[in-house]
Motif scaffolding. Structure first.
Motif, mmCIF file in Angstrom:
data_model
loop_
_atom_site.group_PDB
_atom_site.id
_atom_site.type_symbol
_atom_site.label_atom_id
_atom_site.label_comp_id
_atom_site.label_asym_id
_atom_site.label_seq_id
_atom_site.Cartn_x
_atom_site.Cartn_y
_atom_site.Cartn_z
ATOM 1 N N MET A 59 -20.449 11.389 39.022
ATOM 2 C CA MET A 59 -21.273 12.336 39.788
ATOM 3 C C MET A 59 -22.261 11.560 40.656
ATOM 4 N N ILE A 60 -22.209 11.767 41.966
ATOM 5 C CA ILE A 60 -23.069 11.043 42.897
ATOM 6 C C ILE A 60 -24.314 11.874 43.189
ATOM 7 N N ARG A 61 -25.470 11.228 43.089
ATOM 8 C CA ARG A 61 -26.729 11.932 43.326
ATOM 9 C C ARG A 61 -26.971 12.069 44.826
ATOM 10 N N THR A 62 -27.347 13.268 45.270
ATOM 11 C CA THR A 62 -27.573 13.500 46.693
ATOM 12 C C THR A 62 -29.056 13.618 47.034
ATOM 13 N N GLU A 63 -29.877 14.132 46.117
ATOM 14 C CA GLU A 63 -31.303 14.272 46.420
ATOM 15 C C GLU A 63 -32.039 12.965 46.139
ATOM 16 N N LYS A 64 -33.216 12.818 46.731
ATOM 17 C CA LYS A 64 -34.001 11.607 46.540
ATOM 18 C C LYS A 64 -34.545 11.530 45.119
ATOM 19 N N VAL A 65 -34.677 10.302 44.621
ATOM 20 C CA VAL A 65 -35.179 10.085 43.264
ATOM 21 C C VAL A 65 -36.701 10.177 43.277
ATOM 22 N N PRO A 66 -37.307 11.035 42.457
ATOM 23 C CA PRO A 66 -38.772 11.112 42.404
ATOM 24 C C PRO A 66 -39.366 9.903 41.678
ATOM 25 N N VAL A 67 -40.502 9.431 42.183
ATOM 26 C CA VAL A 67 -41.185 8.265 41.609
ATOM 27 C C VAL A 67 -42.634 8.626 41.314
ATOM 28 N N THR A 68 -43.048 8.380 40.083
ATOM 29 C CA THR A 68 -44.448 8.538 39.701
ATOM 30 C C THR A 68 -45.052 7.157 39.540
ATOM 31 N N VAL A 69 -46.189 6.916 40.183
ATOM 32 C CA VAL A 69 -46.900 5.648 40.049
ATOM 33 C C VAL A 69 -48.089 5.857 39.122
ATOM 34 N N LEU A 70 -48.114 5.114 38.017
ATOM 35 C CA LEU A 70 -49.245 5.142 37.092
ATOM 36 C C LEU A 70 -50.151 3.964 37.409
ATOM 37 N N THR A 71 -51.391 4.263 37.738
ATOM 38 C CA THR A 71 -52.335 3.203 38.057
ATOM 39 C C THR A 71 -53.644 3.463 37.322
ATOM 40 N N GLY A 72 -54.582 2.561 37.473
ATOM 41 C CA GLY A 72 -55.834 2.643 36.736
ATOM 42 C C GLY A 72 -56.257 1.259 36.298
ATOM 43 N N PHE A 73 -57.555 1.057 36.110
ATOM 44 C CA PHE A 73 -58.057 -0.289 35.846
ATOM 45 C C PHE A 73 -57.661 -0.764 34.451
ATOM 46 N N LEU A 74 -57.851 -2.053 34.214
ATOM 47 C CA LEU A 74 -57.473 -2.693 32.959
ATOM 48 C C LEU A 74 -58.015 -1.932 31.752
ATOM 49 N N GLY A 75 -57.131 -1.589 30.832
ATOM 50 C CA GLY A 75 -57.548 -0.976 29.583
ATOM 51 C C GLY A 75 -57.849 0.499 29.631
ATOM 52 N N ALA A 76 -57.555 1.152 30.747
ATOM 53 C CA ALA A 76 -57.883 2.577 30.859
ATOM 54 C C ALA A 76 -56.995 3.454 29.979
ATOM 55 N N GLY A 77 -55.752 3.002 29.738
ATOM 56 C CA GLY A 77 -54.856 3.790 28.895
ATOM 57 C C GLY A 77 -53.499 4.063 29.513
ATOM 58 N N LYS A 78 -53.099 3.275 30.504
ATOM 59 C CA LYS A 78 -51.831 3.539 31.194
ATOM 60 C C LYS A 78 -50.631 3.426 30.260
ATOM 61 N N THR A 79 -50.619 2.387 29.416
ATOM 62 C CA THR A 79 -49.485 2.222 28.514
ATOM 63 C C THR A 79 -49.443 3.335 27.482
ATOM 64 N N THR A 80 -50.609 3.800 27.034
ATOM 65 C CA THR A 80 -50.661 4.955 26.124
ATOM 66 C C THR A 80 -50.017 6.173 26.781
ATOM 67 N N LEU A 81 -50.346 6.400 28.045
ATOM 68 C CA LEU A 81 -49.756 7.526 28.771
ATOM 69 C C LEU A 81 -48.255 7.344 28.921
ATOM 70 N N LEU A 82 -47.836 6.142 29.287
ATOM 71 C CA LEU A 82 -46.405 5.877 29.459
ATOM 72 C C LEU A 82 -45.648 6.143 28.162
ATOM 73 N N ASN A 83 -46.193 5.716 27.037
ATOM 74 C CA ASN A 83 -45.530 5.962 25.757
ATOM 75 C C ASN A 83 -45.422 7.455 25.449
ATOM 76 N N ARG A 84 -46.428 8.229 25.820
ATOM 77 C CA ARG A 84 -46.357 9.677 25.632
ATOM 78 C C ARG A 84 -45.218 10.263 26.463
ATOM 79 N N ILE A 85 -45.110 9.819 27.695
ATOM 80 C CA ILE A 85 -44.060 10.337 28.570
ATOM 81 C C ILE A 85 -42.680 10.018 27.993
ATOM 82 N N LEU A 86 -42.532 8.833 27.424
ATOM 83 C CA LEU A 86 -41.222 8.402 26.952
ATOM 84 C C LEU A 86 -40.839 9.005 25.606
ATOM 85 N N THR A 87 -41.815 9.451 24.824
ATOM 86 C CA THR A 87 -41.503 9.902 23.462
ATOM 87 C C THR A 87 -41.493 11.421 23.303
ATOM 88 N N GLU A 88 -42.169 12.152 24.172
ATOM 89 C CA GLU A 88 -42.175 13.604 24.005
ATOM 90 C C GLU A 88 -40.813 14.190 24.379
#
Length: 323
Positions: free
Chosen positions: A1-30
């Motif tokens: 199956m060939i994808r025709t629509e554009k792939v959506p991209v979310t950019v997670l940013t924020g200063f050192l230690g703000a919690g980006k990896t914590t957020l990423l883990n939530r996205i991947l595990t829920e």
């Protein structure tokens, strides 16, 4: 199956230690039924964030030793181009930038590189902000302000550790940098994922309002040369009591210059990996589970900050090893 629509991209940013990896883990595990390709960027040669991302079906691509907006931008384009060729295998892409990244050049990549622009679309820029340290970060690091200015959504994180009046004050400061972004107060990035993913919130027109030549020239970006990274590894187990004494004293006396500390440690007599993450004087650590069977037991630590060479970090780390 060939994808025709554009792939959506979310950019997670924020200063050192703000919690980006914590957020990423939530996205991947829920349980949401979506599949993600993940790109993680770190500042420093010794990568740890990739191992802090939970074991999931998603494929994680790691880029080390550089700001994603400069030295590894070519790597970003290369990884995105490779992902596009098998876009039918996932629903969206998540890019987690290093805490020292200005998101401007990252955003540019999705418009000025034609192959990437033809096949992807920016869904949203999600910035995680530390309610405790944000004001001092804004005063000392222009990247922190850029991360707020480009945000479509700001997760004001660690509000459980701040007073109500302080949170109101920090929120007002965020509004000065970006009056348009949606601000969500969180503890451990516990916002509903529907407020983070699949928003279709990014607007190039809004970016061009405050930076009209955004696509016409190199996005102005200066690095704070005073901020450096050092890392240490050892296959020798560590002594827990020695480590606690050394590290606690280090954070008390030099924590103001330590923007970020993190590590995965092997303590003698402990069957599980010990993981810690710190911001200035604050540190949170816990057991992370058994060591992966396909990886050796070892200890790795990373420090990001100023004046690191004057702290005796290697000597302190070495002194924690079992004799």
């Amino acid at each position: 199956m060939i994808r025709t629509e554009k792939v959506p991209v979310t950019v997670l940013t924020g200063f050192l230690g703000a919690g980006k990896t914590t957020l990423l883990n939530r996205i991947l595990t829920e349980k949401h039924g979506r599949r993600y390709a993940v790109i993680v960027n770190e500042f420093g040669e010794e990568g740890i964030d990739n191992d802090l991302v939970v074991d999931a079906d998603e494929e994680v691509f790691e880029m080390n030793n550089g700001c994603i907006c400069c030295t590894v931008r070519g790597d970003l384009i290369r990884i995105l181009s490779g992902l596009i060729k098998r876009a039918d295998q996932f629903d969206a892409i998540i890019v987690e930038t290093t805490g020292l990244a200005d998101p401007g050049p990252v955003i540019q990549t999705f418009f000025v590189d034609q192959d990437v622009a033809d096949c992807t679309r920016l869904d949203a820029i999600v910035t995680v902000a530390d309610a405790i340290h944000l004001e001092s970060q804004l005063a000392e690091h222009h990247e922190a302000d850029e991360q707020l200015a480009f945000a479509d959504v700001v997760l004001l994180n660690k509000t459980d550790l701040a007073g109500a009046g302080d949170v109101e004050h920090v929120e007002a400061r965020i509004r000065k940098s970006n009056p348009y972004a949606k601000i969500i107060r969180t503890a451990r990035c516990d916002a509903p994922l529907d407020d983070i993913i699949g928003l279709k919130a990014f607007s190039l027109d809004r970016v061009l309002e405050f930076e009209p030549d955004f696509l016409a020239s190199e996005h102005a970006h200066e690095h704070d040369d005073d901020v450096t990274s050092v890392s240490f590894t050892t296959d020798t187990p560590l002594d827990l009591e020695k480590f606690q004494r050394w590290f606690g004293r280090l954070l008390q006396t030099r924590g103001q210059d330590i923007l970020r500390s993190k590590g995965i440690l092997d303590f003698e007599g402990q069957e599980e990996r010990y993981v810690f993450q710190g911001v200035h004087m604050l540190m949170d650590g816990s057991m992370m589970g058994a060591w992966p069977e396909d990886k050796p037991r070892n200890s790795r630590m990373v420090f990001i900050g100023r004046n690191l060479n004057s702290m005796g970090l290697k000597e302190g780390f070495d002194a924690c090893k079992i004799k």
